[in-house]
Design a protein around this motif. Sequence first.
Motif, PDB file in Angstrom:
ATOM      1  N   LEU A   3       0.820  -1.216   0.000  1.00  0.00           N
ATOM      2  CA  LEU A   3       0.000   0.000   0.000  1.00  0.00           C
ATOM      3  C   LEU A   3       0.853   1.264   0.000  1.00  0.00           C
ATOM      4  O   LEU A   3       0.382   2.334  -0.361  1.00  0.00           O
ATOM      5  CB  LEU A   3      -0.929  -0.005   1.211  1.00  0.00           C
ATOM      6  N   LEU A   4       2.121   1.132   0.411  1.00  0.00           N
ATOM      7  CA  LEU A   4       3.000   2.295   0.533  1.00  0.00           C
ATOM      8  C   LEU A   4       3.982   2.367  -0.636  1.00  0.00           C
ATOM      9  O   LEU A   4       5.201   2.345  -0.459  1.00  0.00           O
ATOM     10  CB  LEU A   4       3.741   2.260   1.873  1.00  0.00           C
ATOM     11  N   LEU A   6       4.378   4.302  -4.720  1.00  0.00           N
ATOM     12  CA  LEU A   6       3.831   5.322  -5.612  1.00  0.00           C
ATOM     13  C   LEU A   6       2.970   4.735  -6.722  1.00  0.00           C
ATOM     14  O   LEU A   6       2.311   5.460  -7.453  1.00  0.00           O
ATOM     15  CB  LEU A   6       4.952   6.170  -6.196  1.00  0.00           C
ATOM     16  N   GLU A   7       2.945   3.418  -6.814  1.00  0.00           N
ATOM     17  CA  GLU A   7       2.057   2.766  -7.782  1.00  0.00           C
ATOM     18  C   GLU A   7       0.631   2.645  -7.231  1.00  0.00           C
ATOM     19  O   GLU A   7      -0.292   2.336  -7.977  1.00  0.00           O
ATOM     20  CB  GLU A   7       2.612   1.394  -8.149  1.00  0.00           C
ATOM     21  N   THR A   8       0.466   2.883  -5.939  1.00  0.00           N
ATOM     22  CA  THR A   8      -0.846   2.813  -5.306  1.00  0.00           C
ATOM     23  C   THR A   8      -1.485   4.208  -5.348  1.00  0.00           C
ATOM     24  O   THR A   8      -0.925   5.164  -4.805  1.00  0.00           O
ATOM     25  CB  THR A   8      -0.703   2.355  -3.836  1.00  0.00           C
ATOM     26  N   PRO A   9      -2.644   4.365  -5.982  1.00  0.00           N
ATOM     27  CA  PRO A   9      -3.257   5.688  -6.118  1.00  0.00           C
ATOM     28  C   PRO A   9      -3.487   6.423  -4.796  1.00  0.00           C
ATOM     29  O   PRO A   9      -3.284   7.636  -4.723  1.00  0.00           O
ATOM     30  CB  PRO A   9      -4.581   5.403  -6.833  1.00  0.00           C
ATOM     31  N   TYR A  14      -1.589  10.762  -1.070  1.00  0.00           N
ATOM     32  CA  TYR A  14      -0.956  11.149   0.194  1.00  0.00           C
ATOM     33  C   TYR A  14       0.395  11.803  -0.066  1.00  0.00           C
ATOM     34  O   TYR A  14       0.716  12.843   0.530  1.00  0.00           O
ATOM     35  CB  TYR A  14      -0.781   9.932   1.123  1.00  0.00           C
ATOM     36  N   ALA A  15       1.194  11.215  -0.935  1.00  0.00           N
ATOM     37  CA  ALA A  15       2.534  11.733  -1.209  1.00  0.00           C
ATOM     38  C   ALA A  15       2.473  13.165  -1.740  1.00  0.00           C
ATOM     39  O   ALA A  15       3.285  14.017  -1.351  1.00  0.00           O
ATOM     40  CB  ALA A  15       3.269  10.820  -2.192  1.00  0.00           C
ATOM     41  N   ILE A  16       1.509  13.433  -2.607  1.00  0.00           N
ATOM     42  CA  ILE A  16       1.352  14.791  -3.137  1.00  0.00           C
ATOM     43  C   ILE A  16       0.992  15.749  -2.009  1.00  0.00           C
ATOM     44  O   ILE A  16       1.606  16.820  -1.853  1.00  0.00           O
ATOM     45  CB  ILE A  16       0.295  14.816  -4.258  1.00  0.00           C
ATOM     46  N   THR A  95      -2.628   2.922   5.070  1.00  0.00           N
ATOM     47  CA  THR A  95      -2.509   1.472   5.295  1.00  0.00           C
ATOM     48  C   THR A  95      -3.848   0.785   5.533  1.00  0.00           C
ATOM     49  O   THR A  95      -3.914  -0.441   5.543  1.00  0.00           O
ATOM     50  CB  THR A  95      -1.564   1.162   6.478  1.00  0.00           C
ATOM     51  N   THR A  96      -4.912   1.557   5.699  1.00  0.00           N
ATOM     52  CA  THR A  96      -6.248   0.964   5.877  1.00  0.00           C
ATOM     53  C   THR A  96      -6.931   0.711   4.534  1.00  0.00           C
ATOM     54  O   THR A  96      -8.076   0.252   4.512  1.00  0.00           O
ATOM     55  CB  THR A  96      -7.157   1.856   6.752  1.00  0.00           C
TER      56      THR A  96
END
Length: 155
Positions: A3-4, A6-9, A14-16, A95-96
Amino acid sequence: MSLLTLETPVFRAYAIAAALMVLKIMLQGWMTVYRMLKSKSGLASPEDVQKGLINKAPDPAQLEINDYVDRARRMHRNDLENIPAFLAAGLVFVTTAPSLLLAQLLFYGFVAARACHFLAYASKQSHEVRATFYTIGSLIVIYMALHVLWHMISG
């Protein structure tokens, strides 16, 4: 898939938001420095009134509170009181495996609330206006933390 990544939308959202908030904290500090240099006042520590390359004419009066500088300092302090909680709660929230729409609403809602809080503070709006945007951001962080706890208890 993790889940962590950058391939996970959801993590990308969150990263942005996290990158924008880190930039907000860092640039707010630079805003304070700029205002101190521009006004040659509002310095924070006694050692700041020593002669040097930047302060060629030190004066103890430079340590007096200058609202122009102190306003930027208060905005920075407010960021330091709020953004780290978002960074922590948001990361654990990812992570949820929430829906992308919910995550985007929360992450970008927080960013928007902090941007509006900044504009309200910088333009000297009333406490009620600032408090409205603080409350929105705070409730988003509280919701994410409660969502994580609920997920852990019920999962």
